[in-house]
Structure formats: structure tokens, C-alpha cells
Design an enzyme around this catalytic site. Structure first.
Site, PDB file in Angstrom:
ATOM      1  N   HIS A 151      52.434  44.628  35.080  1.00  0.00           N
ATOM      2  CA  HIS A 151      53.354  44.224  36.158  1.00  0.00           C
ATOM      3  C   HIS A 151      52.658  44.252  37.522  1.00  0.00           C
ATOM      4  O   HIS A 151      53.311  44.460  38.544  1.00  0.00           O
ATOM      5  CB  HIS A 151      54.600  45.113  36.215  1.00  0.00           C
ATOM      6  CG  HIS A 151      55.264  45.306  34.882  1.00  0.00           C
ATOM      7  ND1 HIS A 151      56.270  44.495  34.426  1.00  0.00           N
ATOM      8  CD2 HIS A 151      55.023  46.196  33.873  1.00  0.00           C
ATOM      9  CE1 HIS A 151      56.646  44.891  33.218  1.00  0.00           C
ATOM     10  NE2 HIS A 151      55.901  45.918  32.855  1.00  0.00           N
ATOM     11  N   SER A 272      39.152  28.865  57.647  1.00  0.00           N
ATOM     12  CA  SER A 272      40.396  28.297  58.142  1.00  0.00           C
ATOM     13  C   SER A 272      40.090  27.497  59.402  1.00  0.00           C
ATOM     14  O   SER A 272      39.205  27.868  60.177  1.00  0.00           O
ATOM     15  CB  SER A 272      41.370  29.427  58.460  1.00  0.00           C
ATOM     16  OG  SER A 272      42.287  29.009  59.451  1.00  0.00           O
ATOM     17  N   LYS A 278      38.982  34.022  58.537  1.00  0.00           N
ATOM     18  CA  LYS A 278      39.391  33.788  57.146  1.00  0.00           C
ATOM     19  C   LYS A 278      38.258  33.350  56.238  1.00  0.00           C
ATOM     20  O   LYS A 278      37.395  32.582  56.616  1.00  0.00           O
ATOM     21  CB  LYS A 278      40.470  32.686  57.079  1.00  0.00           C
ATOM     22  CG  LYS A 278      41.788  33.017  57.697  1.00  0.00           C
ATOM     23  CD  LYS A 278      42.570  34.098  56.945  1.00  0.00           C
ATOM     24  CE  LYS A 278      43.061  33.654  55.592  1.00  0.00           C
ATOM     25  NZ  LYS A 278      44.151  32.687  55.679  1.00  0.00           N
ATOM     26  N   GLU A 285      41.899  29.509  43.645  1.00  0.00           N
ATOM     27  CA  GLU A 285      43.300  29.057  43.720  1.00  0.00           C
ATOM     28  C   GLU A 285      43.483  27.772  42.919  1.00  0.00           C
ATOM     29  O   GLU A 285      44.505  27.558  42.269  1.00  0.00           O
ATOM     30  CB  GLU A 285      43.707  28.812  45.175  1.00  0.00           C
ATOM     31  CG  GLU A 285      43.793  30.081  45.993  1.00  0.00           C
ATOM     32  CD  GLU A 285      43.896  29.766  47.476  1.00  0.00           C
ATOM     33  OE1 GLU A 285      45.016  29.757  47.998  1.00  0.00           O
ATOM     34  OE2 GLU A 285      42.854  29.518  48.112  1.00  0.00           O
TER      35      GLU A 285
END
Ligand code: ARG
Length: 460
Positions: A151, A272, A278, A285
Site C-alpha cells: 500500500h 522545467s 527541477k 513517467e
């Protein structure tokens, strides 16, 4: 002359034509046509000079396709018609002889099987590379401790190698699925005609051998109607992509500042446009984001084939785009996953600090209590209560072991305390397939053998 009075409507062409995408089958179609020409020659349909002329022209077309010079015309309905048109431009009427004793129905099914076989093997080989990278990483990090989750809550500590090898075994099953998809494309549809077979006794055995099939399919109707070779590859790509999505997701989570367990190489991340600090794990992803689309590709062909009566129906032309998309997406994802995994560095300090979390010993404490005759359910309750009090009172869990034992006789208490104090909750996992150090070493040895046994065989 033809059966039709009127010209085709442009819109009909727009929905009917497959030349925009099936051009990708050109190399397979040409290979098949060479073998078919030889079979026609053996039957006496083509004489020596005709065979030579046709083989020469097919070779020329092959070079045009390879060099990009081949002209796919909008009015060519599909790749089979485009190649026949080009052959006829070159050879005149003789070009039209090649379609003796065949139909586009068995032709397209054969092209597709050749494509499925080639790409199933290619996907298998790429999966093998990824397995090798995972195994190398597992070996390089032997002995590193890591938390593991259920979980996404810290559950029990394990060795990082054990974590990485979990993916190794998942991809091993994918590799076997890819090789089995290659198997399901191993029999040749060609020589089945439109559906009933041919008025010539074409040497299908010989033709199958030439094209690298194990033999001809046994039933001409099955041969033109079936696309389960494509379904098998699609299903293998869908499952593999799902595995890749989990690996990608894990990389996204583990590389966040909150976890900080790993970082990807800069070559696999982007910045970014607004936030200078970033470093985004875009590639990971996308491993995650592409999986549903590959699953949808499988669904698209299952849908197109659903309840389709036997024989060829144009619905079946819808087999190609999903198949090509799934293969391209999966092959790229497998390459990316292997390269990205190679460049990942793990942060031992962060991983081991998280693995040190004393609550991760809770299962072990419950297990030790069972050795004193406490039923596991009761032990689970006792330890659960202890965790709760540790959290409420802000006290270290391990200092409270004694309190879990208040109902036990004194000798049992000291046995439990002793069992817990010197305990390594990772190495105590001694069962086969578990994370104890000697089991992981065993696993690495087996994984090495397995990788060796599954080594891709050289192909041209
Ligand atoms: N372009 C067709 C396909 O991809 C080839 C088979 C055409 N056969 C036919 N009977 N119209 O499926």
C-alpha cells in the site's frame, strides 16, 4: 473491363486504403513474393526466363523500398497492389502472372505472421537486455538494505538486490511470452488462396521452409481467417508494458525528494521551463503513461475480431495499426528502461535509514511471540497495540518490547528479548525465494544461469 460501372468514391478510398500504414509490410511481402515465384516456377506456371525476370524486378523493388525511392501512390489501395503495380510497370503483362495461385487474403496473413515472428523475437531480445541490466545492478548492490512496501506504506526491509530481481523475474516471464508469440506465428498461411485452397498443388512445404516457417497451416479457411498470432504478440506487449509501467512508476516515486532513494542520469531527465531547480523523470513517467495505450491496442484487435464470421472480412485490415503501435511503443520502452536503469544511482544512506525504521521489525516480533506459544492472531494484536502506544507516546518501539511480554513467564520474556535484540530482520528471512542474504545469493546464481540459458540466438 471490370465488374464495376462507376469510379470509386474518394471517400470510399479514404476508408478502404491501407497503403498509408501497411507499407511497413513491404519487405515481408517481397520475400513472400520471391518464394511464391519459385513455387510457380516449380509448377511450370513460370518458365526460367520469366522467373528470372520476376526475381530481378522484385530485387529492384526491394532496393527501392530500402533506399526510400519506392513511390507509394495514394491510388494504390494497399502494399500488395502497390508492389504489383510497380512490377507490372517494369515487366508489363508478366507482372500480372505473379498473382496466379494466391489471394491477398493468404498474402496479408503471411506478411503479418512474418512481421509477428520478427518482432516477437526482437521484443524478446530487448527484454533479455533489460534483464541483464537488472541483474548487473542487483549484483552491484548486494548487501544494500532497502525498505519494501505494501500500500506504499513501509512494510518490511529487504535487500535492494531482492527488489531489483523481482523485476528480473517479471521480465523473464515476458521474454517467454514473446518467444511463445513467435511460436504462434511459426506456421505459414500462404498457399490457402482466398479461403478454399488452390487449383494448383503448390509446394507449400518448400515455400514454408524458404520463408523460415516450420510448415504450412493445415486448414486454408483457418489460415486466412485467423489473427491470433498478432493477438499473442499484442498480449505479450500489453503485459510487458504493464510491468514497465510499474518499474517506471517506482523510479518516479523513488527519485522524488520525499523518498530520495535514487537518481536517474541527467540524460534521462528534463528540466522545467520555469522552475530552475527541477529535474523531472519524464522517461520513467512515460514508461508508466504508455502502458494503457498498448493495452488498448490489444483491445482494439480483440474488438475487431470479436464474433467475426470465418473467411476474410475487411475488419481484419484493422489488425495492423494497433500491432505496429504496440510493437513500436514496447520496443522503445524496453530500450529506454534498460538504458535508464543502467544510469541509475541509488542512495545507500537514504535507503538504509528508511530500512532501519524499527517498526519494520513488528512482524518479526509477532513471529517470535508465536515461538512462545502465543497464537499468531493474538501476537499480531499485542504488537499492534504496542506500535500504537509507541506512536502516541513518542517512544522508540524497540524499548517497548518488554511491555509486549507482560503476560509471559519470565524465562519466555528473556528468550523473546534475546531473540529480538540480536536479530537481523532481513537475514531472518531464510525461506527459499525470501530476502535473507544467502537466499539472495542463491537467487543471483540461478538468475545468471537463467539469463545464459535464454540468451538470444544470432539472427540475420
Ligand atoms: N489490405 C488488406 C488487409 O490489410 C489486404 C487483404 C485484402 N483482401 C481483400 N479481400 N480485400 O487486410
Amino acid at each position: 473491363m471490370s465488374r464495376f460501372d462507376s469510379e470509386r468514391d474518394d471517400l470510399f478510398h479514404a476508408i478502404n486504403a491501407s497503403i498509408g500504414f501497411d507499407r511497413r509490410l513491404a519487405p515481408y511481402d517481397l520475400l513472400q513474393s520471391q518464394a511464391h515465384a519459385r513455387a510457380l516456377h516449380a509448377l511450370g506456371v513460370l518458365d526460367d526466363a520469366e522467373l528470372d525476370a520476376i526475381l530481378g524486378a522484385l530485387e529492384k523493388i526491394h532496393q527501392e523500398v530500402e533506399s526510400g525511392a519506392f513511390e507509394y501512390r495514394a491510388e494504390d489501395e494497399d502494399i500488395h497492389m502497390a508492389i504489383e503495380r510497380r512490377l507490372t510497370e517494369d515487366l508489363g503483362e508478366l507482372g500480372g502472372k505473379l498473382h496466379t495461385a494466391r489471394s491477398r487474403n493468404d498474402q496479408v496473413a503471411t506478411d503479418l505472421s512474418l512481421f509477428v515472428r520478427a518482432h516477437s523475437l526482437a521484443c524478446g531480445d530487448l527484454t533479455w537486455q533489460l534483464m541483464q541490466t537488472l541483474l548487473d545492478k542487483a549484483i552491484a548492490h548486494e548487501g544494500w538494505r532497502s525498505p519494501a512496501y505494501t500500500h506504499l506504506q513501509r512494510a518490511q526491509p529487504i535487500y535492494l538486490s531482492h527488489y531489483l530481481l523481482a523485476y528480473f523475474w517479471m521480465f523473464r516471464r515476458d521474454l517467454l511470452r514473446f518467444r511463445s508469440a513467435a511460436q504462434s506465428a511459426s506456421e505459414m498461411p500462404a498457399g490457402s488462396g482466398a479461403l478454399a485452397g488452390l487449383n494448383w498443388d503448390l509446394d507449400r512445404d518448400q515455400m514454408a521452409a524458404t520463408l523460415g516457417f516450420t510448415g504450412p497451416m493445415q486448414n486454408s479457411l483457418d489460415a486466412v481467417s485467423s489473427r491470433d498470432q498478432a493477438l499473442d504478440l499484442l498480449s505479450a506487449t500489453a503485459i510487458c508494458s504493464s510491468h514497465l509501467s510499474r518499474l517506471g512508476s517506482e523510479i518516479v516515486i523513488w527519485s522524488s525528494s520525499e523518498f530520495g532513494y535514487l537518481s536517474t542520469d541527467d540524460s534521462f531527465a528534463s528540466g522545467s521551463s520555469i522552475m530552475p531547480q527541477k529535474k523531472n523523470p519524464d522517461a520513467a513517467e512515460l514508461l508508466r503513461g504508455k502502458a494503457p495505450r498498448v493495452a488498448a491496442d490489444l483491445q482494439a484487435l480483440l474488438g475487431a475480431l470479436h464474433a467475426l464470421p470465418l473467411g476474410y472480412s475487411k475488419d481484419m485490415q484493422e489488425d495492423k495499426e494497433p500491432l505496429f503501435d504496440a510493437v513500436d511503443t514496447t520496443e522503445t520502452s524496453l530500450r529506454v528502461a534498460a538504458r535508464m536503469m543502467e544510469g541509475i544511482t541509488f542512495d545507500r544512506g537514504r535507503l538504509e535509514a528508511a530500512a532501519e525504521d524499527r517498526f519494520l521489525a513488528a512482524t518479526d516480533l509477532a513471529d517470535v511471540l508465536t515461538a512462545e506459544g502465543v497464537p499468531f492472531r493474538a501476537a499480531h494484536g499485542i504488537v499492534g497495540g504496542l506500535v500504537r502506544r509507541a506512536l502516541e507516546e513518542g517512544r522508540p518501539f524497540e524499548e517497548m518490547y518488554g511491555e509486549a511480554l507482560s503476560d509471559l513467564p519470565p524465562e519466555a520474556r528473556s528468550r523473546v528479548e534475546e531473540a529480538m535484540s540480536g536479530r537481523d530482520v532481513i537475514d531472518s528471512k531464510i525461506s527459499a525465494g525470501g530476502t535473507g542474504a544467502s537466499r539472495v545469493a542463491e537467487q543471483i546464481a540461478i538468475a545468471k544461469q537463467e539469463l545464459e540459458a535464454l540468451q538470444p540466438s544470432p539472427r540475420d
